[in-house]
Enzyme design. Structure first.
Site, PDB file in Angstrom:
ATOM      1  N   SER A  65       0.814  -1.207   0.000  1.00  0.00           N
ATOM      2  CA  SER A  65       0.000   0.000   0.000  1.00  0.00           C
ATOM      3  C   SER A  65       0.848   1.258   0.000  1.00  0.00           C
ATOM      4  CB  SER A  65      -0.898   0.022   1.234  1.00  0.00           C
ATOM      5  OG  SER A  65      -0.090   0.030   2.404  1.00  0.00           O
ATOM      6  N   THR A 108       2.458   2.109   2.764  1.00  0.00           N
ATOM      7  CA  THR A 108       2.380   2.592   4.141  1.00  0.00           C
ATOM      8  C   THR A 108       3.755   2.972   4.685  1.00  0.00           C
ATOM      9  OG1 THR A 108       0.425   1.245   4.577  1.00  0.00           O
ATOM     10  CG2 THR A 108       1.659   1.994   6.491  1.00  0.00           C
ATOM     11  N   SER A 162      -2.618   5.862   4.301  1.00  0.00           N
ATOM     12  CA  SER A 162      -1.680   5.478   3.236  1.00  0.00           C
ATOM     13  C   SER A 162      -2.436   5.028   1.998  1.00  0.00           C
ATOM     14  CB  SER A 162      -0.770   4.340   3.714  1.00  0.00           C
ATOM     15  OG  SER A 162      -0.038   4.732   4.849  1.00  0.00           O
ATOM     16  N   THR A 188       8.599  -3.024 -49.301  1.00  0.00           N
ATOM     17  CA  THR A 188       7.571  -3.765 -48.574  1.00  0.00           C
ATOM     18  C   THR A 188       8.032  -5.210 -48.466  1.00  0.00           C
ATOM     19  OG1 THR A 188       6.349  -4.255 -50.629  1.00  0.00           O
ATOM     20  CG2 THR A 188       5.688  -2.279 -49.389  1.00  0.00           C
ATOM     21  N   HIS A 189       7.774  -5.847 -47.338  1.00  0.00           N
ATOM     22  CA  HIS A 189       8.244  -7.217 -47.073  1.00  0.00           C
ATOM     23  C   HIS A 189       9.766  -7.309 -47.168  1.00  0.00           C
ATOM     24  CE1 HIS A 189       4.057  -8.610 -47.396  1.00  0.00           C
ATOM     25  NE2 HIS A 189       3.981  -7.827 -48.473  1.00  0.00           N
ATOM     26  N   SER A 240      34.322   1.117 -34.161  1.00  0.00           N
ATOM     27  CA  SER A 240      35.048  -0.132 -33.961  1.00  0.00           C
ATOM     28  C   SER A 240      36.455   0.162 -33.474  1.00  0.00           C
ATOM     29  CB  SER A 240      35.101  -0.923 -35.267  1.00  0.00           C
ATOM     30  OG  SER A 240      35.958  -2.041 -35.145  1.00  0.00           O
ATOM     31  N   LYS A 249      34.499   3.252 -39.330  1.00  0.00           N
ATOM     32  CA  LYS A 249      33.189   2.638 -39.121  1.00  0.00           C
ATOM     33  C   LYS A 249      32.353   3.521 -38.189  1.00  0.00           C
ATOM     34  CE  LYS A 249      31.316  -1.986 -38.126  1.00  0.00           C
ATOM     35  NZ  LYS A 249      30.526  -1.864 -36.902  1.00  0.00           N
ATOM     36  N   GLU A 259      20.450   2.469 -31.490  1.00  0.00           N
ATOM     37  CA  GLU A 259      20.454   1.253 -30.685  1.00  0.00           C
ATOM     38  C   GLU A 259      20.205   1.558 -29.200  1.00  0.00           C
ATOM     39  OE1 GLU A 259      24.088  -0.679 -31.761  1.00  0.00           O
ATOM     40  OE2 GLU A 259      23.319  -1.292 -33.727  1.00  0.00           O
TER      41      GLU A 259
END
Length: 407
Positions: free
Chosen positions: A98, A100, A138, A185-186, A316, A322, A329
């Site tokens: 709760s 409390t 509470s 698409t796909h 890297s 790179k 991410e």
């Protein structure tokens, strides 16, 4: 060595020292390290302080507290709200369901501070239960604090971040409008699309996520305060809740109101679950956006290479030049964590047993952490990735020309 009968009996049946039960090493570990080490979040401490301050003022207006005592409690509670005594709130999140423990933590800290103010000025003394917690429980204070804290964090932290991100996406939408690229698409080549149109889709997703969140936050405006122990309002003045909530509405700028039904307001945390659902939906949308940008910037020679990422850090330790999609991410992981928080909050919402939900501190921590994480993740992704994105126009044209769609 075994304790004598006299030594053991003097402790009483429930007062055996922890080292006698668990061993000295375990007892020290239990004392020094709580279950998780996750304390009550700062917005919750602020909300509890503001509730206690306004409660003291209203109790004085109602004649339930002497004015000097109410003034001392109010000043102490506002100091707590402003973060001057956060170190005095050590209670772990994994406590009584709760809240409390944390409510009494607030009552005791505020009473102590109030008494320090009264020292030498008055014979009055603040009692944590009888005065600081007057007209409260509470069971109605803690969920009220959850809702106030979540509203404050949504309004001051997350919504402004989403608004700034929308502006950034809108700017990219215009900047990239003349660039034609290959649609997909796909995961297969489709027909041409303008890069600006792609970013208009991202912008619309963020706007829609914001709208869902604004609709969900409306449920937090109805406060459980006034229900006390089980929703009946036992031991609270009939005017107490209405007056306190009116004062909180003025200080927060939110259209707060007393719950229409206190039994639902205390037994369930459905509003928090709804807000968490809106946060999850936003995380899903943001995951899609960040992942798309990550793939569109992949390569650049062996991947799609249609976007150029700002070089936030070397990609890297062994491959010079790179550039990794670091900020994308980072946001993907934030979104995954927010989705996990939602699952936890949903389980917490299930735990409304009879007249009280018993996972409220855990719900509070997860909800506020989800808001904070999402705001921080989006802010960094916006500032350090999206605003610095550049289109690789030559690559976009090359892929369109090579596509069978041109036939």
């Amino acid at each position: 060595m075994t304790k004598s009968r006299t030594e053991t009996d003097s402790l009483g049946p429930m007062q055996v020292p922890a080292d006698a039960l668990y061993g000295a090493q375990t007892a020290r570990a239990m004392e020094n390290f709580p279950v998780s080490g996750w304390r009550l979040p700062r917005p919750m401490i602020e909300a509890l302080g503001r509730i206690k301050a306004e409660a003291a003022r209203v109790n004085a207006d109602l004649g339930a507290l002497p004015a000097p005592l109410a003034e001392a409690i109010t000043a102490a509670a506002l100091d707590v709200a402003e973060g001057k005594h956060d170190e005095q709130f050590p209670v772990d999140i994994f406590q009584t369901g709760s809240g409390t423990s944390s409510n009494m933590n607030a009552n005791e800290v505020i009473a102590h501070l109030a008494n320090a103010r009264l020292q030498g000025q008055s014979d009055l003394r603040a009692h944590p239960n009888d005065h600081v917690n007057l007209g409260q429980s509470s069971n109605d204070v803690f969920p009220t604090a959850i809702q106030l804290a979540a509203l404050q964090q949504i309004d001051s932290l997350l919504l402004p971040v989403l608004d700034r991100f929308t502006v950034s996406l809108k700017e990219k939408e215009g900047q990239f409008d003349s660039i034609v690229k290959l649609g997909r698409t796909h995961l297969q080549d489709a027909v041409p699309i303008r890069l600006g149109q792609v970013f208009s889709g991202y912008r619309a997703q963020v706007e829609q996520a914001r709208e869902r969140l604004v609709r969900a936050r409306e449920e937090l405006l109805e406060l459980p305060l006034g229900g006390t122990a089980v929703g009946t309002g036992l031991n609270a003045h009939p005017e107490f809740a209405r007056r306190v909530i009116a004062r909180l509405a003025r200080t927060t700028g939110n259209n707060l109101r007393e719950a229409d039904n206190h039994f639902a307001a205390q037994a369930a945390r459905d509003g928090a679950v709804a807000v968490s659902g809106a946060l999850k939906a936003a995380a899903v949308a943001l995951f899609k956006i960040a992942n798309d940008i990550r793939f569109l910037a992949s390569g650049p020679r062996g991947g799609y290479g249609e976007l150029n990422l700002p070089a936030v850090q070397p990609g890297s330790s062994i491959m010079p030049g790179k550039v990794n999609p670091v900020m994308a991410e980072s946001l993907l992981q934030v979104c995954a964590q927010v989705i996990g928080f939602d699952a936890t909050i949903s389980l917490g919402g299930l735990s409304g047993n009879f007249e009280l939900n018993v996972m409220q501190p855990m719900i509070a921590w997860n909800l506020l952490e989800a808001i904070r994480l999402l705001a921080n993740g989006v802010s960094l992704f916006d500032e350090r990735c999206v605003r610095g994105l550049e289109a690789n126009k030559e690559r976009c044209e090359e892929l369109v020309e090579r596509s069978l769609a041109m036939v």
